[in-house]
Scaffold this active site. Structure first.
Site, short mmCIF file in Angstrom:
data_model
loop_
_atom_site.label_atom_id
_atom_site.label_comp_id
_atom_site.label_asym_id
_atom_site.label_seq_id
_atom_site.Cartn_x
_atom_site.Cartn_y
_atom_site.Cartn_z
N SER A 69 0.84 -1.19 0.00
CA SER A 69 0.00 0.00 0.00
C SER A 69 0.88 1.25 0.00
CB SER A 69 -0.89 0.01 1.24
OG SER A 69 -0.10 0.31 2.38
N LYS A 70 0.20 2.37 -0.23
CA LYS A 70 0.90 3.66 -0.23
C LYS A 70 1.59 3.86 1.12
CE LYS A 70 -0.43 8.39 -0.24
NZ LYS A 70 -1.67 9.01 0.20
N ARG A 71 0.89 3.42 2.18
CA ARG A 71 1.48 3.61 3.51
C ARG A 71 2.76 2.80 3.70
NH1 ARG A 71 -2.65 2.56 7.67
NH2 ARG A 71 -4.15 2.80 5.97
#
Ligand code: GLU
Length: 514
Positions: free
Chosen positions: A271-273
């Site tokens: 994910s982006k995180r």
């Protein structure tokens, strides 16, 4: 389920992004596999914008997607920009088409009107949860207890429609059907339709959901192969039934559900995180979400070469079986086969991504590399001169992994560096060394040494006359010229900045040391 016979048919594939944000690794890989498959089979690659969910629509996302594809060199043959005979290519412009097919499904009894309000839906869920069904859904178990055209009389339904009561149209899933498709990656996959809910096909705003729009458009755009993320696999039975209910079963595309891209440790979807936490990008290009103002880093700005980036992505889930990892796009087009894509998720490894970029930098033809590096250097130093830049690139290239490294490794050729390692000189400094460097600065000031070898020989000879060893003078010289303990051969640096500039930098540091 029957599939089209593609023997004589032209391959048509599509990438169908929703303009809801930046294009991430998984999205670009889907584009790439579509593109490679189309090129390999002499087919057509279509880009269709799936913007029917107006709540998730993000201003500028569509333009961003096109810019990403342009950077990657994966240009669609048909799209909102390129045009084509199957347009419009933006779903929000195709609304009447979906209405027509929703009506067809209503007329044939495969879909129904549902008038339930949010409160009624919530009450249904609460009721079932309280009675031992932890995950109630709108399906064959519950539909006959709801307010829809299956439970109301015809006149009641007509009255609600005439009164403009908000409604959605739902598919009526047949609970007695087991569906089997042959996925090009997974082989036979069977779905039990009794477990699938009656998905909404047409929303209260008259817009179709993805489920209806994807089937209608894949049909009308004559898509032969549909490649999409594996998160869509659970929806496949809905889509397959729609193909059947609309009478198009014989034309259904072949499916391939692409594996997820996983975090580096393999634990779940990337994910982006994860990218932010672990310090690597997951977006193709820098992206700022206009809703939140949140910025995310992209591969382009970090200094990835498009071909290295796409090569890396191609290998995330695919290989040709020979162990070869570096492929030109042309080679990929030739060798790629969707059947060799792995079923299991592919772990993203940022170090490996950088390895690909490094390989491209080391093997790249000098002119091509110059074109790629130049914008990065000019952004830092607008007056960078081409001839000097070419020589700098050749000198520092083997120390560079990203295009941004060229400035890191070579900035001191263009501007006077800040001396960050003065302490390292100071620790072993002596009056003898001070005298030597003053003399060497003098020599360089007078002589613009034509080449590094001559300079090195003179440097050693001068060291000897000062009773110093050349070895103990090299680190101070390097720090004087570049500011720190890095960079290519120090006499090559000196040769390139010239004798005069060498003397200026030595004298400036002598000043700091005195
Ligand atoms: N609009 C869908 C998405 O963004 C496309 C899925 C598909 O390719 O069918 O994931």
């Amino acid at each position: 389920m029957g599939c089209r016979n593609f023997g004589a048919m032209k391959v048509r594939v599509r990438f169908a992004p929703s303009p809801t944000g930046g294009l991430h690794l998984g999205g670009v890989r889907t584009v790439l596999y579509n593109y490679l498959f189309a090129k390999k089979h002499g087919g057509t690659f279509i880009l269709r914008i799936e913007d029917t969910d107006r709540n998730r629509f993000v201003e500028g996302a569509e333009e961003y997607i096109f810019s990403c594809l342009e950077w990657c060199g994966l240009i669609p043959d048909e799209s909102t920009i390129a045009g084509g005979n199957y347009g419009p290519y933006r779903q929000s412009e195709r609304k009447p088409l979906y209405l027509e097919y929703a009506q067809k499904l209503l007329d044939s009894g495969h879909a129904y009107y549902a008038f339930d309000t949010t409160e009624e839906l919530e009450a249904m869920r609460e009721h079932y949860k309280a009675n031992g069904y932890p995950n109630p859904q709108y399906d064959h178990n519950t539909r006959m207890k709801m307010r829809n055209s299956l439970t109301l009389t015809k006149p009641e339904v007509q009255k609600l429609l005439d009164d403009q009561t908000p409604y959605v149209v739902r598919i009526k899933m047949d609970p007695n059907v087991l569906l089997t498709i042959t996925d090009m990656i997974r082989g036979e996959v069977t779905f039990d339709c009794a477990l699938v809910d009656d998905k909404v096909l047409l929303k209260a705003d008259g817009m179709p959901t993805y489920h209806l729009a994807v089937v209608v458009d894949d049909y009308l755009m004559e898509i032969t192969h549909a490649f999409r993320g594996e998160e869509w696999l659970p929806s496949a039975p809905v889509h397959i039934l729609l193909w059947e209910y609309l009478g198009w079963k014989h034309q259904m595309p072949q499916w391939a559900h692409l594996p997820l891209i996983l975090k580096p440790d393999g634990n779940g979807k990337l994910s982006k995180r994860d990218g932010e936490r672990l310090g690597f990008p997951v977006f193709a290009m820098n992206w700022t979400d206009p809703r939140t103002g949140e910025a995310a880093r992209g591969f382009r700005e970090l200094g990835f070469i498009p071909a290295a980036f796409t090569n890396m992505l191609a290998m995330l889930g695919w290989n040709d079986g020979t162990g070869k990892e570096i492929f030109t796009t042309e080679e990929l087009c030739e060798r790629f086969s969707i059947e060799r894509v792995h079923k299991g998720g592919a772990k993203f490894d940022y170090e490996k991504a950088k390895w690909f970029n490094n390989q491209y930098i080391q093997q790249m033809d000098a002119d091509k590399l110059f074109e790629l590096v130049k914008p990065f250097v000019v952004a830092k130093f607008p007056n960078a001169e081409d001839t000097l830049l070419r020589r700098v690139i050749a000198l520092v290239k083997d120390r560079c992994t990203l295009l941004t490294d060229f400035w890191e490794q070579g900035h001191f050729f263009f501007t006077t560096p800040e001396v960050t390692e003065l302490q390292a000189i100071r620790e072993k400094w002596s009056p003898a060394k001070a005298a030597f460097f003053a003399a060497w600065a003098e020599a360089c000031h007078k002589n613009d040494y034509p080449d590094a070898h001559q300079m090195e020989a003179d440097f050693a000879a001068l060291a000897a006359t000062h009773q110093l060893k050349k070895g103990e003078l090299m680190l101070p010289l390097r720090i004087m010229l570049v500011g720190g303990k890095f960079g290519p051969g120090v006499f090559h640096i000196s040769e390139l900045i010239g004798g005069y500039e060498t003397s200026v930098r030595i004298r400036a540091v002598l000043e700091l040391l005195s």
